[in-house]
Design an enzyme around this catalytic site. Structure first.
Site, PDB file in Angstrom:
ATOM      1  N   CYS A   1     -22.975   9.579   9.788  1.00 25.91           N
ATOM      2  CA  CYS A   1     -22.116   9.642  10.959  1.00 25.91           C
ATOM      3  C   CYS A   1     -20.923  10.479  10.835  1.00 25.91           C
ATOM      4  O   CYS A   1     -20.415  11.065  11.546  1.00 25.91           O
ATOM      5  CB  CYS A   1     -21.043   8.288  10.977  1.00 25.91           C
ATOM      6  SG  CYS A   1     -20.461   7.805   9.776  1.00 25.91           S
TER       7      CYS A   1
ATOM      8  N   HIS B   1     -18.744  21.415  -2.966  1.00 27.99           N
ATOM      9  CA  HIS B   1     -18.929  20.701  -1.857  1.00 27.99           C
ATOM     10  C   HIS B   1     -20.098  19.524  -1.919  1.00 27.99           C
ATOM     11  O   HIS B   1     -19.896  18.279  -1.723  1.00 27.99           O
ATOM     12  CB  HIS B   1     -19.555  21.365  -0.562  1.00 27.99           C
ATOM     13  CG  HIS B   1     -19.424  20.693   0.825  1.00 27.99           C
ATOM     14  ND1 HIS B   1     -18.697  20.050   1.262  1.00 27.99           N
ATOM     15  CD2 HIS B   1     -20.607  20.117   1.214  1.00 27.99           C
ATOM     16  CE1 HIS B   1     -18.929  19.363   2.454  1.00 27.99           C
ATOM     17  NE2 HIS B   1     -20.454  19.516   2.538  1.00 27.99           N
TER      18      HIS B   1
END
Length: 369
Positions: free
Chosen positions: A52, A100
């Site tokens: 999400c 990341h």
């Protein structure tokens, strides 16, 4: 693995609107088709991660062509021109991409830092891509190092305590308002990870009756199956509010999923029976004016953090410690890769020195007639 060979392309909650993330998001059952499409487009050593919070393609051996191909796929899936997508996208290469990957695995890039779901989602994406023959040694080695760093971040810092305390606080407030949660009905709006965490906590505390609505029916159905609830269409959500003792909003698409007028109409039908509204989204899903209505109890994640009595200084210290650990682990991985890459050259240089030494010694040795 040279640092320059790793790349991350996609969108996440820091860069893109909820509407764009929703168009790019994919259920787990779609992943094999997406992976097959990426292979058909010629990508190699790649992973598709869709939650999400984010839809990203991680590339282990990336060049300009691979990155353009990844952007083209995402733009096609989102139904938007590539240049428009790039304005809301992340495009990281080298050491920044590696950091990341490590940070995502450790949940430092999640909307709720410390939430436990993302590591399992990364591992599932890795497994699916590997089973399809899409993951090569470069990406695999980076991911294995990221998992080790994420495990250390959770075990050596207090990173996970913040998310856990929010769920416990939500259960505490719900029980204080409604008593036995077995008697309650809940409505989940959207399928964001934090909403899922809160719902799991409520179910562990006794909640049994649940309805789920999401802007995309397929996501509502998947969540309803996961949690053992009833799937509703998005159009049914306003009327379903009146039946809910707990409303957990987790869409995060930048506009109100619950307005004050919708909440007031629901409360009128309930005849003074209160509703506990939990806004588990960022940006907010519930109009702040709902909190001013009689018998409406609105808490956002910040409110629940304060209930949990977890000091801001402690949370910040845990995050700083986790980031320091992740940066240290990423730097160590890059050093190790550089040393492995340099090993053949060092071996050849050493052999040359030995040969030259032997040649010089041979010249210095007296010749026996």
């Amino acid at each position: 693995m040279p640092a320059s060979s790793l790349a991350v392309v996609g969108v996440n909650h820091r860069t893109a609107s909820g509407a764009l993330r929703e168009r790019l998001a994919a259920e787990e059952t779609e992943s094999p088709l997406i992976i097959a499409r990426l292979k058909l487009l010629g990508l190699r050593d790649a992973l598709w991660l869709s939650t999400c919070d984010r839809s990203e393609i991680w590339l282990g051996g990336a060049d300009d062509r691979a990155i353009l191909t990844a952007f083209g796929f995402l733009a096609e899936r989102a139904g938007t021109p590539a240049e428009d997508l790039e304005a809301e996208a992340v495009n990281l290469r080298g050491a920044a991409a590696l950091r990341h990957v490590f940070a995502v695995a450790a949940s430092l890039e999640s909307q709720i830092v410390g939430e436990p779901h993302i590591l399992g989602q990364v591992k599932a994406a890795h497994r699916q891509a590997a089973e399809a023959g899409l993951v090569g040694p470069r990406l695999d080695s980076a991911l294995q190092a990221a998992y080790a760093a994420a495990k250390r971040a959770r075990s050596e810092t207090a990173l996970a305590e913040g998310a856990t305390s929010i769920v416990a606080a939500a259960v505490q407030v719900a029980r204080g308002l409604h008593g036995d949660l077995q008697r309650c009905a809940a409505l989940l709006l959207g399928t964001g990870d934090m909403g899922a965490m809160v719902l799991e906590g409520m179910q562990a505390a006794g909640l049994e009756r649940l309805s789920v609505a999401a802007p995309h029916d397929r996501r509502a159905l998947a969540a309803a199956q996961r949690f053992g609830g009833r799937a509703l269409s998005w159009d049914e959500a306003p009327s379903a509010l009146a039946e809910a003792d707990l409303v957990i909003a987790a869409c995060g698409f930048g506009r109100c999923a619950v307005t004050a007028a919708m909440a007031a109409a629901a409360l009128k039908k309930r005849r003074r029976r209160p509703i506990f509204f939990i806004d588990a989204a960022a940006p907010a899903d519930i109009d702040p004016a709902v909190g001013g209505l009689e018998e409406a109890y609105l808490y956002d994640l910040g409110d629940l953090e304060r209930v949990a009595l977890a000091g801001r200084a402690g949370r910040d210290a845990a995050q700083r410690a986790a980031w320091a650990l992740i940066d240290e682990a990423a730097a160590a991985f890059l050093r190790d890769c550089a040393e492995r890459g340099a090993a053949p050259a060092v071996t050849a240089l050493r052999a040359r020195f030995v040969a030259e030494r032997q040649r010089v010694l041979g010249l210095m040795m007296p010749q026996v007639e």
